[in-house]
Design an enzyme around this catalytic site. Structure first.
Site, PDB file in Angstrom:
ATOM      1  N   SER A 201      10.439  31.868 -10.609  1.00  0.00           N
ATOM      2  CA  SER A 201      10.043  30.605 -10.015  1.00  0.00           C
ATOM      3  C   SER A 201      11.282  29.852  -9.535  1.00  0.00           C
ATOM      4  O   SER A 201      11.997  30.345  -8.670  1.00  0.00           O
ATOM      5  CB  SER A 201       9.217  29.788 -11.017  1.00  0.00           C
ATOM      6  OG  SER A 201       8.579  28.697 -10.404  1.00  0.00           O
ATOM      7  N   ASP A 424      -0.525  34.966  -7.587  1.00  0.00           N
ATOM      8  CA  ASP A 424       0.303  33.826  -7.967  1.00  0.00           C
ATOM      9  C   ASP A 424      -0.371  32.539  -7.496  1.00  0.00           C
ATOM     10  O   ASP A 424      -0.626  32.355  -6.302  1.00  0.00           O
ATOM     11  CB  ASP A 424       1.690  33.953  -7.349  1.00  0.00           C
ATOM     12  CG  ASP A 424       2.705  33.001  -7.953  1.00  0.00           C
ATOM     13  OD1 ASP A 424       2.362  31.818  -8.173  1.00  0.00           O
ATOM     14  OD2 ASP A 424       3.847  33.425  -8.210  1.00  0.00           O
ATOM     15  N   HIS A 463       1.351  33.620 -11.811  1.00  0.00           N
ATOM     16  CA  HIS A 463       2.710  33.123 -11.629  1.00  0.00           C
ATOM     17  C   HIS A 463       3.603  33.509 -12.805  1.00  0.00           C
ATOM     18  O   HIS A 463       3.435  33.012 -13.917  1.00  0.00           O
ATOM     19  CB  HIS A 463       2.698  31.608 -11.464  1.00  0.00           C
ATOM     20  CG  HIS A 463       4.045  31.029 -11.144  1.00  0.00           C
ATOM     21  ND1 HIS A 463       4.794  31.451 -10.079  1.00  0.00           N
ATOM     22  CD2 HIS A 463       4.789  30.058 -11.765  1.00  0.00           C
ATOM     23  CE1 HIS A 463       5.925  30.772 -10.041  1.00  0.00           C
ATOM     24  NE2 HIS A 463       5.949  29.934 -11.045  1.00  0.00           N
TER      25      HIS A 463
END
Length: 521
Positions: A201, A424, A463
């Site tokens: 991320s 995601d 994610h």
């Protein structure tokens, strides 16, 4: 690139024994039996403080300043904390370097952050030292965690604090690597043989920045689900709220889930396998209009899907566009949960309203509007287009993180792996695909790029972890094997997690994919 000629692998045990011997000769020289490395030097910065504290292993280990057990299986380690500043910025950047006392594997692992946090300290450092790495994390001078708003972004006069933004955007990980390498060499009496960076991320974005701006910092970079093109991605994450604001309709999570179930049912078999996963969201053409007029039970109520609901879902999947219809960035992939970006809430009294993703809402409030308390529920298409254009123009150079020229990283011998879940719900995987394609164009094609940078897409994975699809089990091991032994991975071993059926498999190297009758091809 490499900081030493010690070969790790067959010589791992002798290295660990030698390190133990080095440490044992100085155990009484520091707090808690830890040696005190010399104060590091960093051009452009001033060291304000440095401390060394011994931490016992196993469940008795206490997290710094938290007073809680860190985790089982953690070896005894020394925690070296360095605080520095960048005159005249008056910031206070904290860097922690955790150093296993007798189980060091000869390597350094730098770790990244999440959301507006440059580092995650305990959460990231525990697994690293458990595996024998000397590891480091930093707060970039912006105390808080991944759930904290970026209050550091604005000065008192509501102008952007450019220095702290530079820390967050690109400077902090580079300086952490320079400090940590000096601390490691002073502590163990030798430099780390290999240096790695790992992050997902925001951490994935930091990894890309390192390859682009500081190509000699790390031998290997694991940049997962990276927040590529932050200045476009982050306002794009707010797009679902804009669509609902304009429509004046805020569907429930139950209604959104119905569209995803229908999309999965329609596109599950596109890859030749019926496994409850959309293997190729980019080719899924399910039309949300097919659900208009159907009824479903949500929280004890019967709800009928409207044309407005379908139009909202279609626009969220398509991604943000200008009012003239030009694409601004990518949209939520079909099959990914709407809950993060298209969240809604119903108060006890009043109508349902939007519940925006905090990172996207805070980017708009702090960095674009510079009004931390602004109600963003009124933002419609016209204002969004203006804000998107400002974000793209004003912040591209500092935090765009999408420069495809990786020639210096390649020349330094660096290797980089990215994996990204195709379900995601926060960072659109098509952005990763777009970046990889642009790197290919800049670096001489797919084959030339594969020699130093490989991408793996994970169908059904959310994610950074979780979801219905197999998640990579140890991508760092694959990176280490590539860096240290020259074995470039064609697949990444993966397995499902949590409540989903326990299955294993392998992720294919982009652009390959697996089908029902053939492995990666």
């Amino acid at each position: 690139m490499r900081t030493a000629v010690v070969i790790i692998g067959a010589l791992l045990l002798p290295v660990a024994l030698t390190v133990s011997a080095v440490v044992s000769t100085v155990l009484l020289t520091g707090h808690g039996g830890c040696p005190r490395p010399s104060r590091p030097y960093l051009p452009g910065a001033r060291i304000l403080a440095m401390s060394t504290v011994g931490r016992p292993g196993e469940m008795n280990a206490r997290a710094p300043r938290l007073g809680r057990p860190v985790a089982s299986g953690v070896p005894a380690f020394c925690d070296v904390t360095v605080v520095l500043t960048h005159p005249p910025l008056r910031d206070r950047v904290r860097i922690e370097v955790w150093l296993p006392r007798s189980t060091w594997n000869g390597r350094f692992q730098a770790t990244g952050g999440g959301a507006f946090a440059a580092g995650e300290f305990q959460r990231a450092l525990v697994p690293a030292v458990r595996r024998g790495y000397a590891a480091a994390s930093t707060d970039a001078g912006e105390p808080g965690n991944a759930k904290s708003p970026p209050v550091w972004a604005l000065r008192r006069d509501r102008t952007i604090n450019e220095g702290l933004l530079a820390n967050f955007a690109y400077r902090s990980v580079h300086e952490m690597s320079q400090i940590a390498k000096q601390v490691i060499a002073g502590f163990y009496g030798r430099p780390a043989a290999y240096s790695y960076f790992t992050g997902c991320s925001t951490g994935g974005r930091q990894g890309l920045i390192e390859a682009q701006r500081y190509p000699r910092d790390f031998d290997g970079i694991l940049a997962d689900a990276p927040a590529i093109a932050w200045n476009r991605l982050t306002p794009a994450q707010f797009w679902p709220q804009v669509v609902m604001n304009e429509a004046g309709v805020h569907p429930t999570a139950c209604e959104f889930a119905a569209f995803n179930r229908a999309a999965i049912a329609a596109c599950d078999g596109d890859d030749g396998r019926l496994d409850g996963i959309i293997g190729r969201p980019d080719t899924c053409r399910f039309d949300p209009g097919r659900l208009v007029g159907t009824s479903l039970r949500c929280h004890g109520r019967t709800i009928r899907i409207s044309q407005a609901d379908a139009d909202i879902v279609r626009r969220i999947w398509d991604g943000p566009t200008t009012r003239a219809g030009e694409r601004q960035w990518y949209g939520l992939p079909r099959g990914a949960s709407f809950s993060w970006l298209a969240g809604t809430s119903k108060p006890l009294f009043g109508s349902r309203h939007g519940a925006p993703f905090p990172v996207a809402a805070d980017w708009i409030r702090y960095f674009l509007l510079r009004q931390p308390h602004r109600d963003v529920s009124t933002i419609g298409y016209a204002e969004f287009e203006r804000l998107f254009d400002e974000s793209r123009a004003r912040y591209s150079a500092v935090i765009g993180s999408d420069d495809p020229d990786l020639s210096a990283f390649r020349s330094a011998g660096g290797k980089m792996i990215t994996w990204h879940g195709l379900a995601d719900q926060a960072i659109f995987p098509q952005g990763t695909v777009d970046y990889r394609r642009r790197v290919e164009s800049a670096m001489g094609g797919a084959e030339a790029t594969d020699r130093f940078y490989r991408v793996f897409l994970a169908p059904g994975v959310r994610h950074c972890s979780g979801g219905a699809g197999p998640v990579p089990t140890d991508p760092l091991a694959a990176l280490v094997d590539w860096v240290e032994h020259g074995r470039a991975p064609d697949t990444l071993p993966a397995a499902t997690t949590g409540a989903h059926p326990n299955t294993s498999g392998a992720l294919c190297r982009y652009p390959q994919q697996a089908t029902a009758d053939r492995p990666c091809h």
